[in-house]
Design a protein around this motif. Structure first.
Motif, short mmCIF file in Angstrom:
data_model
loop_
_atom_site.label_atom_id
_atom_site.label_comp_id
_atom_site.label_asym_id
_atom_site.label_seq_id
_atom_site.Cartn_x
_atom_site.Cartn_y
_atom_site.Cartn_z
N ARG A 54 21.47 0.64 -12.50
CA ARG A 54 22.40 1.36 -11.88
C ARG A 54 22.83 2.97 -12.90
NH1 ARG A 54 26.02 -2.95 -14.60
NH2 ARG A 54 26.01 -2.32 -16.55
N PHE A 55 22.08 3.09 -13.47
CA PHE A 55 21.75 4.26 -14.01
C PHE A 55 20.84 5.76 -13.00
CE2 PHE A 55 18.66 7.04 -16.27
CZ PHE A 55 19.73 8.09 -17.24
N VAL A 56 19.79 4.48 -12.81
CA VAL A 56 18.64 4.79 -12.26
C VAL A 56 19.40 5.30 -10.79
CG1 VAL A 56 16.08 4.56 -10.49
CG2 VAL A 56 16.77 4.22 -12.87
N ARG A 57 20.02 4.45 -9.89
CA ARG A 57 21.03 4.74 -8.90
C ARG A 57 21.65 6.58 -9.17
NH1 ARG A 57 21.18 -0.74 -8.43
NH2 ARG A 57 19.78 -1.09 -7.05
N ARG A 58 22.17 6.18 -10.76
CA ARG A 58 23.68 7.44 -10.34
C ARG A 58 22.66 8.84 -10.73
NH1 ARG A 58 25.36 4.09 -14.55
NH2 ARG A 58 24.48 4.77 -16.47
N GLN A 59 21.14 8.94 -10.62
CA GLN A 59 20.37 9.63 -10.72
C GLN A 59 20.61 10.45 -9.24
OE1 GLN A 59 20.65 11.36 -14.08
NE2 GLN A 59 20.94 9.13 -14.26
N TRP A 60 19.97 8.98 -8.42
CA TRP A 60 19.54 9.23 -7.22
C TRP A 60 21.27 10.08 -6.65
CZ3 TRP A 60 17.68 4.17 -5.65
CH2 TRP A 60 16.23 4.23 -6.09
N GLN A 61 21.79 9.54 -7.14
CA GLN A 61 24.16 9.77 -6.31
C GLN A 61 23.46 11.65 -6.88
OE1 GLN A 61 24.95 7.42 -4.84
NE2 GLN A 61 26.58 9.07 -3.99
N ARG A 62 23.54 11.97 -8.21
CA ARG A 62 23.64 13.19 -8.16
C ARG A 62 23.34 14.40 -7.12
NH1 ARG A 62 22.44 12.66 -14.16
NH2 ARG A 62 24.58 12.12 -14.91
N ALA A 63 22.32 13.72 -7.31
CA ALA A 63 21.61 14.99 -4.94
C ALA A 63 22.49 14.60 -4.38
CB ALA A 63 19.93 14.45 -5.06
N SER A 64 22.91 13.19 -3.86
CA SER A 64 22.85 12.65 -3.06
C SER A 64 24.74 13.59 -2.64
CB SER A 64 23.37 11.12 -2.88
OG SER A 64 22.10 10.60 -2.26
N ASP A 65 25.52 12.92 -3.30
CA ASP A 65 26.42 14.17 -3.69
C ASP A 65 26.40 16.12 -4.20
OD1 ASP A 65 27.43 12.11 -3.77
OD2 ASP A 65 28.15 11.88 -5.53
N GLY A 66 25.51 16.25 -3.95
CA GLY A 66 25.50 18.04 -4.40
C GLY A 66 25.55 18.49 -5.42
N VAL A 67 25.65 17.51 -6.94
CA VAL A 67 26.13 18.44 -7.47
C VAL A 67 25.15 18.51 -8.30
CG1 VAL A 67 28.04 17.01 -7.45
CG2 VAL A 67 26.28 15.64 -8.30
N GLY A 68 24.05 17.96 -8.38
CA GLY A 68 22.61 18.36 -8.54
C GLY A 68 21.32 17.43 -9.39
N TYR A 69 20.22 18.14 -9.21
CA TYR A 69 19.03 17.66 -9.30
C TYR A 69 18.64 16.63 -10.67
CZ TYR A 69 18.69 21.27 -5.63
OH TYR A 69 18.85 22.06 -4.45
N SER A 70 18.54 15.68 -10.23
CA SER A 70 17.81 14.22 -12.09
C SER A 70 15.94 13.77 -11.70
CB SER A 70 18.77 13.60 -11.91
OG SER A 70 17.77 12.60 -13.13
N PHE A 71 15.25 14.96 -12.60
CA PHE A 71 14.18 14.46 -12.45
C PHE A 71 13.17 13.92 -13.76
CE2 PHE A 71 14.63 19.03 -10.72
CZ PHE A 71 13.78 19.47 -10.12
#
Length: 197
Positions: A54-71
C-alpha cells in the motif's frame, strides 16, 4: 500541476534516484522499524507485505495524481537506501518542497546531499521551479548538514509547524533558489557556496 507526472531516473554522483518498484519492499520493511521515520511519514509502523505494498502504491499515486514525485534513492548496485520526494502543491507559485529519509544502514555515505543536489538541479532546469524548501527539526544536525552541503540556506524557525507523532514540533526552514544554483555553477565560483578569488 495538472495531469500525471513521470518520475525520471536522475544520476546523483555515486547514487541514483529512480521510480519505486514493488521489489523495494525490503526498504519499507527496514524503514518501518526505525523509531522516527513512521512518525514523520506514511511508512507503516508495523510492517506487513500488504502494508508495504500500500505504501509503494501511494508513492505511485502521487505522480498519477500530479501532486509530486517520489523517488527511491539507490546506490549504483541498485540497492534502495531511502526516499526523496518533491511536492508540487505550490508549483503554480514557483515553489516546491522536498522531503527525504534514509534507513539507518545507509546513513553517513553522503546520499542525501547528492540526491538533493540532483533533484534540485532537475527541478530548476526541467520544471522551472524558482524556490525549493525543506524542513528539518532543530535537533536533526545530520539532516541540516546534508541540506547545507547541497547549498540550502537556513532561513528561520517555524514554531509548532508540523505534527509528528502525537505532538506539534518546531521546524527549521531551509531554502535553495534557482538563482543560488546558477551563481554556484558560474565559472569562478566556489563550489562550497561562496565566490572565489
Amino acid at each position: 500541476m495538472n495531469g500525471a507526472l513521470r518520475v525520471p531516473v536522475l544520476v546523483a554522483g555515486d547514487f541514483v534516484l529512480r521510480p519505486w518498484r514493488m521489489e523495494d519492499l525490503p526498504l519499507v520493511h527496514e524503514a518501518s522499524s526505525d523509531p522516527y521515520i513512521p512518525l514523520l511519514t506514511s511508512v507503516p509502523a508495523v510492517y506487513s507485505d500488504e502494508a508495504g505494498e500500500r505504501f509503494v502504491r501511494r508513492q505511485w499515486q502521487r505522480a498519477s495524481d500530479g501532486v509530486g514525485y517520489s523517488f527511491v534513492i539507490a546506490d549504483r548496485q541498485d540497492l534502495p537506501l531511502g526516499v526523496m520526494s518533491l511536492r508540487m502543491r505550490d508549483a503554480p507559485e514557483g515553489r516546491a518542497s522536498l522531503g527525504y529519509w534514509l534507513v539507518e544502514s545507509a546513513r553517513g555515505r553522503g546520499a542525501v546531499a547528492a540526491a538533493l543536489r540532483a533533484v534540485s538541479t532537475w527541478a530548476f532546469e526541467e520544471l522551472s521551479i524558482a524556490r525549493l524548501e525543506l524542513y528539518v527539526e532543530p535537533w536533526n544536525t545530520a539532516s541540516a548538514r546534508s541540506a547545507e552541503r547541497a547549498g540550502f540556506q537556513r532561513e528561520g524557525l517555524l514554531r509548532s509547524w508540523q505534527r509528528i507523532g502525537e505532538e506539534r514540533r518546531d521546524m527549521t526552514m531551509y531554502a535553495l533558489l534557482a538563482t543560488d544554483a546558477r551563481e554556484a555553477a558560474a565559472p569562478g565560483s566556489d563550489p562550497r557556496g561562496g565566490a572565489s578569488g
